[in-house]
Motif scaffolding. Structure first.
Motif, PDB file in Angstrom:
ATOM      1  N   GLY A   1     -16.572 -41.674  52.554  1.00  0.00           N
ATOM      2  CA  GLY A   1     -17.748 -41.424  51.731  1.00  0.00           C
ATOM      3  C   GLY A   1     -19.030 -41.504  52.522  1.00  0.00           C
ATOM      4  N   ARG A   2     -19.113 -42.478  53.409  1.00  0.00           N
ATOM      5  CA  ARG A   2     -20.299 -42.606  54.254  1.00  0.00           C
ATOM      6  C   ARG A   2     -20.468 -41.396  55.154  1.00  0.00           C
ATOM      7  NH1 ARG A   2     -24.966 -44.246  53.987  1.00  0.00           N
ATOM      8  NH2 ARG A   2     -24.036 -45.949  52.773  1.00  0.00           N
ATOM      9  N   ARG A   3     -19.365 -40.879  55.664  1.00  0.00           N
ATOM     10  CA  ARG A   3     -19.420 -39.690  56.518  1.00  0.00           C
ATOM     11  C   ARG A   3     -20.010 -38.506  55.750  1.00  0.00           C
ATOM     12  NH1 ARG A   3     -15.555 -35.728  58.748  1.00  0.00           N
ATOM     13  NH2 ARG A   3     -14.122 -36.262  57.072  1.00  0.00           N
TER      14      ARG A   3
ATOM     15  N   SER B   1     -16.429 -34.983  38.102  1.00  0.00           N
ATOM     16  CA  SER B   1     -17.366 -34.625  39.169  1.00  0.00           C
ATOM     17  C   SER B   1     -17.572 -35.723  40.214  1.00  0.00           C
ATOM     18  CB  SER B   1     -18.723 -34.231  38.577  1.00  0.00           C
ATOM     19  OG  SER B   1     -19.323 -35.328  37.909  1.00  0.00           O
ATOM     20  N   THR B   2     -16.984 -36.892  40.002  1.00  0.00           N
ATOM     21  CA  THR B   2     -17.150 -37.987  40.955  1.00  0.00           C
ATOM     22  C   THR B   2     -16.276 -37.793  42.189  1.00  0.00           C
ATOM     23  OG1 THR B   2     -17.777 -39.641  39.302  1.00  0.00           O
ATOM     24  CG2 THR B   2     -16.749 -40.466  41.312  1.00  0.00           C
ATOM     25  N   HIS B   3     -16.813 -38.091  43.354  1.00  0.00           N
ATOM     26  CA  HIS B   3     -16.028 -38.213  44.576  1.00  0.00           C
ATOM     27  C   HIS B   3     -15.794 -39.708  44.786  1.00  0.00           C
ATOM     28  CE1 HIS B   3     -17.135 -34.063  46.476  1.00  0.00           C
ATOM     29  NE2 HIS B   3     -17.010 -33.994  45.162  1.00  0.00           N
ATOM     30  N   ASP B   4     -14.557 -40.150  44.644  1.00  0.00           N
ATOM     31  CA  ASP B   4     -14.261 -41.579  44.685  1.00  0.00           C
ATOM     32  C   ASP B   4     -14.680 -42.228  46.000  1.00  0.00           C
ATOM     33  OD1 ASP B   4     -13.271 -41.572  42.128  1.00  0.00           O
ATOM     34  OD2 ASP B   4     -11.157 -41.577  42.707  1.00  0.00           O
ATOM     35  N   ASP B   5     -14.531 -41.490  47.107  1.00  0.00           N
ATOM     36  CA  ASP B   5     -14.905 -42.082  48.388  1.00  0.00           C
ATOM     37  C   ASP B   5     -16.415 -42.313  48.478  1.00  0.00           C
ATOM     38  OD1 ASP B   5     -15.471 -39.372  48.511  1.00  0.00           O
ATOM     39  OD2 ASP B   5     -14.279 -38.981  50.306  1.00  0.00           O
TER      40      ASP B   5
ATOM     41  N   ASP C   1      -6.869 -48.140  46.276  1.00  0.00           N
ATOM     42  CA  ASP C   1      -5.884 -48.842  47.095  1.00  0.00           C
ATOM     43  C   ASP C   1      -6.444 -49.194  48.468  1.00  0.00           C
ATOM     44  OD1 ASP C   1      -3.985 -48.711  45.078  1.00  0.00           O
ATOM     45  OD2 ASP C   1      -3.231 -46.756  45.751  1.00  0.00           O
ATOM     46  N   ASP C   2      -7.079 -48.236  49.119  1.00  0.00           N
ATOM     47  CA  ASP C   2      -7.630 -48.470  50.453  1.00  0.00           C
ATOM     48  C   ASP C   2      -9.142 -48.288  50.395  1.00  0.00           C
ATOM     49  OD1 ASP C   2      -8.335 -48.583  53.126  1.00  0.00           O
ATOM     50  OD2 ASP C   2      -6.536 -47.529  53.811  1.00  0.00           O
ATOM     51  N   VAL C   3      -9.847 -49.350  50.035  1.00  0.00           N
ATOM     52  CA  VAL C   3     -11.279 -49.274  49.809  1.00  0.00           C
ATOM     53  C   VAL C   3     -12.022 -48.978  51.103  1.00  0.00           C
ATOM     54  CG1 VAL C   3     -13.313 -50.553  49.068  1.00  0.00           C
ATOM     55  CG2 VAL C   3     -11.174 -50.797  47.818  1.00  0.00           C
ATOM     56  N   GLU C   4     -11.624 -49.606  52.191  1.00  0.00           N
ATOM     57  CA  GLU C   4     -12.349 -49.433  53.446  1.00  0.00           C
ATOM     58  C   GLU C   4     -12.274 -47.999  53.954  1.00  0.00           C
ATOM     59  OE1 GLU C   4     -14.440 -51.476  54.823  1.00  0.00           O
ATOM     60  OE2 GLU C   4     -14.030 -52.854  53.156  1.00  0.00           O
ATOM     61  N   GLU C   5     -11.099 -47.405  53.855  1.00  0.00           N
ATOM     62  CA  GLU C   5     -10.948 -46.009  54.285  1.00  0.00           C
ATOM     63  C   GLU C   5     -11.800 -45.089  53.422  1.00  0.00           C
ATOM     64  OE1 GLU C   5      -7.510 -42.537  54.723  1.00  0.00           O
ATOM     65  OE2 GLU C   5      -6.915 -44.630  54.444  1.00  0.00           O
ATOM     66  N   ALA C   6     -11.801 -45.340  52.103  1.00  0.00           N
ATOM     67  CA  ALA C   6     -12.611 -44.529  51.196  1.00  0.00           C
ATOM     68  C   ALA C   6     -14.092 -44.672  51.521  1.00  0.00           C
ATOM     69  CB  ALA C   6     -12.338 -44.942  49.750  1.00  0.00           C
ATOM     70  N   ARG C   7     -14.534 -45.896  51.765  1.00  0.00           N
ATOM     71  CA  ARG C   7     -15.948 -46.113  52.085  1.00  0.00           C
ATOM     72  C   ARG C   7     -16.353 -45.377  53.363  1.00  0.00           C
ATOM     73  NH1 ARG C   7     -16.219 -52.655  50.822  1.00  0.00           N
ATOM     74  NH2 ARG C   7     -16.535 -52.452  48.562  1.00  0.00           N
ATOM     75  N   GLU C   8     -15.482 -45.403  54.345  1.00  0.00           N
ATOM     76  CA  GLU C   8     -15.791 -44.735  55.611  1.00  0.00           C
ATOM     77  C   GLU C   8     -15.920 -43.227  55.417  1.00  0.00           C
ATOM     78  OE1 GLU C   8     -13.702 -44.078  59.995  1.00  0.00           O
ATOM     79  OE2 GLU C   8     -13.206 -45.879  58.817  1.00  0.00           O
TER      80      GLU C   8
END
Length: 429
Positions: free
Chosen positions: A23-25, A88-92, A14-21
């Motif tokens: 995950g990058r962290r 085992s996946t972390h979606d972010d 739903d909120d791809v940008e928040e997840a990407r941020e």
């Protein structure tokens, strides 16, 4: 490029940008503690060893793995990846990877069996020239359904014990048609990842999931390979009473000589408080064992697939099933006993709700070996026949030297006289 209709992770959030941020962290934190991958990033960014290559991967998609994926992309590869375990996946983290123009991530947590294999097909549809696997599902899929790709695949690398076992069986049957490095079996992986990684991460996740202490518990470790040794050692270090079950006489004797109690599973079932399977085989804990277990017994798996604990038999015995705690499924027996299974019987250190996998420093070593193996396949793949291959020792040593240098550790070197002596058969006393 892929012609698959299965969408990458970004199409599922739903909120791809928040997840990407987020995950990058996570990835940035892990990379701070991965000096081997940092060094290889510098090398690969300059030399671009993977230009023109397509790398297909099926791995546990979390922060540490993500840094390996980005390393390969930094080296010039197009990378397509999916998960090798439904939980085992972390979606972010998957979303952060998918934001890279050179990476397509199909990994998504909580997929059903159909989605799991759809994502695997999506990776193969990129027509990889190198495969990197954790469990061998990708290699199997290529051979079974995409044999036309085999001629253009330079080779593969396999991360885990279960995958190597499957590959060796496939090789013995003459069915493995391209070279694959057994990364799991090389010292920089086996002596650290399997022993310290599995031991520490499994016990930590069980403790955090249950909020129970290890002290004075009877901990039953099924299997005394490298993973089982790590679990037994770490549990004993936290004042648990360790019981080992084995089917291989020499490993059983080794466990006995290390001071652990050794007995069949059906005997251990009567006294165990916590059971942890590390065998890579199926039906390690069965109906006959459940019937003898004490009320409150905790069962977890640190093997690869969710087949080590016979959950179908346990469900048949139960008169009630319920979630006792986040990540803990309770099975109540007719006599009132409750048997608790963690992470649905899947990899407890990766599939439990709070799982983070092996420690960062340990995976830095394993993924460093993976990276140099991919480099070797691209640069010298035509030197390897189809089949399972040990990792060339000089590659394993290269990764160890990078780690020692990062740790500020100096070691001795052999003199010419010593080298000549060690390589000679004519020297006596």
């Amino acid at each position: 490029m892929s012609d698959s209709t299965y969408a990458p992770i970004s199409g599922h959030l739903d909120d791809v940008e928040e997840a990407r941020e987020e995950g990058r962290r996570k990835m940035d934190w892990a990379l701070q503690h991965m000096p081997i991958l940092q060094e290889l990033r510098e090398q690969f960014a300059e030399s671009k060893p993977f230009d023109g290559q397509v790398i297909g991967m099926a791995m546990h998609v979390e922060a540490k793995t993500a840094n390996l994926v980005e390393l390969l992309a930094l080296g010039g590869a197009e990378v397509a990846i999916t998960g090798c375990n439904p939980l085992s996946t972390h979606d972010d983290v998957s979303a952060a990877l998918d934001a890279n123009d050179s990476i397509t991530s199909y990994a998504k947590r909580g997929v059903d069996e159909d989605e799991y294999y759809e994502a695997m097909h999506a990776v193969v549809s990129h027509e990889p020239t190198v495969t990197v696997d954790d469990g061998m599902d990708l290699v199997y899929l290529v051979h079974e359904e995409y044999p036309e790709l085999i001629d253009t695949i330079l080779g593969g690398a396999e991360e885990t014990t279960t995958g190597v076992h499957r590959l060796r069986a496939m090789d013995e049957d003459g069915e493995l048609n391209y070279p694959v490095f057994a990364v799991n079996d090389t010292p920089m992986k086996r002596l650290f990842d399997n022993v310290h990684g599995t031991g520490e991460s499994s016990l930590a996740n069980i403790a955090m999931t249950t909020n129970l202490s290890w002290a004075s518990k009877n901990v039953v470790v099924a299997g005394y390979g490298y993973c089982g040794k790590g679990v037994a050692k770490k549990a004993a270090g936290q004042n648990a009473n360790v019981i080992v079950t084995e089917v291989e006489p020499r490993r059983a004797l080794e466990a006995h000589m290390e001071g652990y109690d050794v007995m069949p599973m059906n005997e251990a079932a009567e006294v165990g408080d916590v059971f942890l399977t590390t065998t890579g085989n199926r039906d390690v804990i069965t109906r006959e064992d459940f019937e003898k277990m004490q009320d409150g017994a905790v069962l977890a798996n640190a093997g690869h697939f969710d087949i080590e604990i016979d959950l179908d038999a346990l469900s048949d015995l139960a008169v009630d099933e319920y979630e006792a705690r986040d990540g803990v499924d309770a099975y109540e027996m007719e006599d009132g006993r409750r048997i608790n299974v963690l992470a649905e019987g899947r990899l407890v250190n990766l599939a439990s709700p709070i799982a983070l996998g092996h420690p960062v420093e340990v995976m830095d070593q394993s993924f460093g070996v993976q990276a140099v193996c991919v480099r070797e396949l691209v640069e010298n793949g035509d030197e390897y026949d189809a089949g399972v291959h040990d990792v060339p020792d000089e590659l394993d040593v290269e990764v160890a030297e990078i780690k020692l240098d990062a740790e500020g550790v100096d070691i001795d070197t052999l003199t010419e006289t010593q080298e000549e002596y060690m390589n000679s058969w004519s020297h006596g006393t």
